[in-house]
Write a protein that holds these residues in place. Structure first.
Motif, PDB file in Angstrom:
ATOM      1  N   GLY A   1       0.824  -1.198   0.000  1.00 42.98           N
ATOM      2  CA  GLY A   1       0.000   0.000   0.000  1.00 42.98           C
ATOM      3  C   GLY A   1       0.858   1.248   0.000  1.00 42.98           C
ATOM      4  N   CYS A   2       0.184   2.372   0.090  1.00 46.88           N
ATOM      5  CA  CYS A   2       0.878   3.656   0.079  1.00 46.88           C
ATOM      6  C   CYS A   2       0.331   4.564   1.159  1.00 46.88           C
ATOM      7  N   VAL A   3       1.205   5.437   1.653  1.00 48.70           N
ATOM      8  CA  VAL A   3       0.749   6.574   2.431  1.00 48.70           C
ATOM      9  C   VAL A   3       0.599   7.671   1.383  1.00 48.70           C
ATOM     10  N   LEU A   4      -0.652   7.895   0.982  1.00 45.27           N
ATOM     11  CA  LEU A   4      -0.977   8.801  -0.113  1.00 45.27           C
ATOM     12  C   LEU A   4      -1.069  10.227   0.415  1.00 45.27           C
TER      13      LEU A   4
ATOM     14  N   TYR B   1     -14.627  -3.655   8.008  1.00 42.94           N
ATOM     15  CA  TYR B   1     -13.908  -3.657   9.284  1.00 42.94           C
ATOM     16  C   TYR B   1     -14.249  -2.443  10.144  1.00 42.94           C
ATOM     17  N   ASP B   2     -15.005  -1.495   9.576  1.00 40.51           N
ATOM     18  CA  ASP B   2     -15.309  -0.214  10.220  1.00 40.51           C
ATOM     19  C   ASP B   2     -14.035   0.416  10.773  1.00 40.51           C
ATOM     20  N   ASP B   3     -13.026   0.528   9.882  1.00 48.22           N
ATOM     21  CA  ASP B   3     -11.769   1.127  10.314  1.00 48.22           C
ATOM     22  C   ASP B   3     -11.270   2.157   9.303  1.00 48.22           C
ATOM     23  N   TRP B   4     -10.343   2.985   9.758  1.00 45.09           N
ATOM     24  CA  TRP B   4      -9.659   3.970   8.921  1.00 45.09           C
ATOM     25  C   TRP B   4      -8.230   3.516   8.761  1.00 45.09           C
ATOM     26  N   SER B   5      -7.751   3.467   7.518  1.00 39.93           N
ATOM     27  CA  SER B   5      -6.395   2.985   7.262  1.00 39.93           C
ATOM     28  C   SER B   5      -5.821   3.654   6.018  1.00 39.93           C
ATOM     29  N   HIS B   6      -4.554   3.341   5.762  1.00 41.75           N
ATOM     30  CA  HIS B   6      -3.913   3.750   4.519  1.00 41.75           C
ATOM     31  C   HIS B   6      -4.395   2.789   3.436  1.00 41.75           C
ATOM     32  N   PRO B   7      -4.503   3.252   2.186  1.00 38.09           N
ATOM     33  CA  PRO B   7      -4.909   2.330   1.121  1.00 38.09           C
ATOM     34  C   PRO B   7      -3.879   1.206   0.945  1.00 38.09           C
ATOM     35  N   LYS B   8      -4.379  -0.024   0.963  1.00 35.30           N
ATOM     36  CA  LYS B   8      -3.497  -1.188   0.846  1.00 35.30           C
ATOM     37  C   LYS B   8      -4.335  -2.397   0.484  1.00 35.30           C
ATOM     38  N   GLY B   9      -3.656  -3.472   0.083  1.00 36.04           N
ATOM     39  CA  GLY B   9      -4.379  -4.700  -0.217  1.00 36.04           C
ATOM     40  C   GLY B   9      -3.443  -5.835  -0.565  1.00 36.04           C
ATOM     41  N   LYS B  10      -4.021  -7.014  -0.681  1.00 36.50           N
ATOM     42  CA  LYS B  10      -3.232  -8.210  -0.989  1.00 36.50           C
ATOM     43  C   LYS B  10      -2.690  -8.138  -2.405  1.00 36.50           C
TER      44      LYS B  10
ATOM     45  N   LYS C   1      -1.507  -9.763  -5.951  1.00 36.59           N
ATOM     46  CA  LYS C   1      -1.894 -10.874  -6.812  1.00 36.59           C
ATOM     47  C   LYS C   1      -0.681 -11.780  -6.971  1.00 36.59           C
ATOM     48  N   ARG C   2      -0.907 -13.037  -7.332  1.00 36.31           N
ATOM     49  CA  ARG C   2       0.183 -14.001  -7.493  1.00 36.31           C
ATOM     50  C   ARG C   2       1.222 -13.453  -8.476  1.00 36.31           C
ATOM     51  N   GLY C   3       2.488 -13.377  -8.013  1.00 37.37           N
ATOM     52  CA  GLY C   3       3.576 -12.911  -8.862  1.00 37.37           C
ATOM     53  C   GLY C   3       3.649 -11.410  -9.071  1.00 37.37           C
ATOM     54  N   GLU C   4       2.746 -10.658  -8.433  1.00 35.98           N
ATOM     55  CA  GLU C   4       2.717  -9.208  -8.634  1.00 35.98           C
ATOM     56  C   GLU C   4       3.859  -8.522  -7.890  1.00 35.98           C
ATOM     57  N   ASP C   5       4.489  -7.575  -8.563  1.00 39.61           N
ATOM     58  CA  ASP C   5       5.527  -6.767  -7.935  1.00 39.61           C
ATOM     59  C   ASP C   5       4.888  -5.927  -6.827  1.00 39.61           C
ATOM     60  N   PRO C   6       5.502  -5.859  -5.626  1.00 35.78           N
ATOM     61  CA  PRO C   6       4.887  -5.114  -4.528  1.00 35.78           C
ATOM     62  C   PRO C   6       4.586  -3.643  -4.848  1.00 35.78           C
ATOM     63  N   LEU C   7       5.494  -2.945  -5.516  1.00 39.57           N
ATOM     64  CA  LEU C   7       5.238  -1.535  -5.838  1.00 39.57           C
ATOM     65  C   LEU C   7       4.080  -1.402  -6.822  1.00 39.57           C
ATOM     66  N   ALA C   8       4.036  -2.270  -7.823  1.00 41.83           N
ATOM     67  CA  ALA C   8       2.922  -2.246  -8.778  1.00 41.83           C
ATOM     68  C   ALA C   8       1.606  -2.528  -8.055  1.00 41.83           C
ATOM     69  N   GLY C   9       1.633  -3.461  -7.106  1.00 40.56           N
ATOM     70  CA  GLY C   9       0.430  -3.769  -6.332  1.00 40.56           C
ATOM     71  C   GLY C   9      -0.006  -2.612  -5.464  1.00 40.56           C
ATOM     72  N   ALA C  10       0.949  -1.902  -4.884  1.00 42.98           N
ATOM     73  CA  ALA C  10       0.627  -0.743  -4.045  1.00 42.98           C
ATOM     74  C   ALA C  10      -0.064   0.333  -4.871  1.00 42.98           C
ATOM     75  N   VAL C  11       0.470   0.612  -6.060  1.00 43.57           N
ATOM     76  CA  VAL C  11      -0.117   1.627  -6.946  1.00 43.57           C
ATOM     77  C   VAL C  11      -1.513   1.186  -7.398  1.00 43.57           C
TER      78      VAL C  11
ATOM     79  N   ALA D   1      -5.217   3.066  -6.626  1.00 46.29           N
ATOM     80  CA  ALA D   1      -6.190   3.389  -7.673  1.00 46.29           C
ATOM     81  C   ALA D   1      -7.551   2.754  -7.375  1.00 46.29           C
ATOM     82  N   GLU D   2      -7.540   1.473  -6.965  1.00 49.70           N
ATOM     83  CA  GLU D   2      -8.799   0.772  -6.691  1.00 49.70           C
ATOM     84  C   GLU D   2      -9.541   1.367  -5.500  1.00 49.70           C
TER      85      GLU D   2
END
Length: 139
Positions: free
Chosen positions: A12-15, A35-44, A46-56, A60-61
């Motif tokens: 994820g990112c601290v946007l 979860y009724d929570d406030w957080s930084h945008p983040k997520g799991k 995908k298989r084989g996904e580069d972490p930075l690409a996944g964070a971006v 977006a999502e």
């Protein structure tokens, strides 16, 4: 003998964006109704996904924002239902886009760093605000 479980990989990112506040910037936080929570945008990842690409992708999502990733921030490690989870983070400047509520994220707010730190639900997310300020040479 128990076999160690593979960690859940997430990113994820601290946007942030420039703002007229005294800090000169605001941080985006998302509210997840599941979860009724406030957080930084983040997520799991995908298989084989580069972490930075996944964070971006997650930014977006969850926020509708395009971002320019910057410095890596500390990785957050914790347990989810007894399984280790590892979330890699980056500082990322919002450059375009607009938030549209969806089933995963129903609200997004832009807050000065002090307010963002207070709004975050999980204590483990708060040091990321300080890490962002340090990365931007504002701390």
């Amino acid at each position: 003998m128990t076999v160690p479980q593979k960690p859940i990989r997430a990113a994820g990112c601290v946007l942030w964006r420039r703002a007229a506040s005294e800090d000169g910037l605001e941080i985006a936080l998302v509210h997840r109704p599941k979860y009724d929570d406030w957080s930084h945008p983040k997520g799991k990842l995908k298989r084989g996904e580069d972490p930075l690409a996944g964070a971006v992708r997650e930014v977006a999502e969850e926020t509708g924002m395009e971002c320019r990733p910057g410095a890596p921030l500390p990785t957050s490690c914790y347990l989810v239902d007894g399984r280790p989870k590892q979330v890699r983070y980056w500082a990322a400047e919002a450059v375009a886009g607009a938030f549209t509520p969806n089933s995963e994220v129903d609200r997004m707010v832009w807050l000065p760093p002090t307010d963002a730190r207070l709004r975050l639900t999980q204590e483990r997310d708060r040091p990321l605000v300080d890490a962002l300020l340090a990365a931007l040479h504002l701390a």
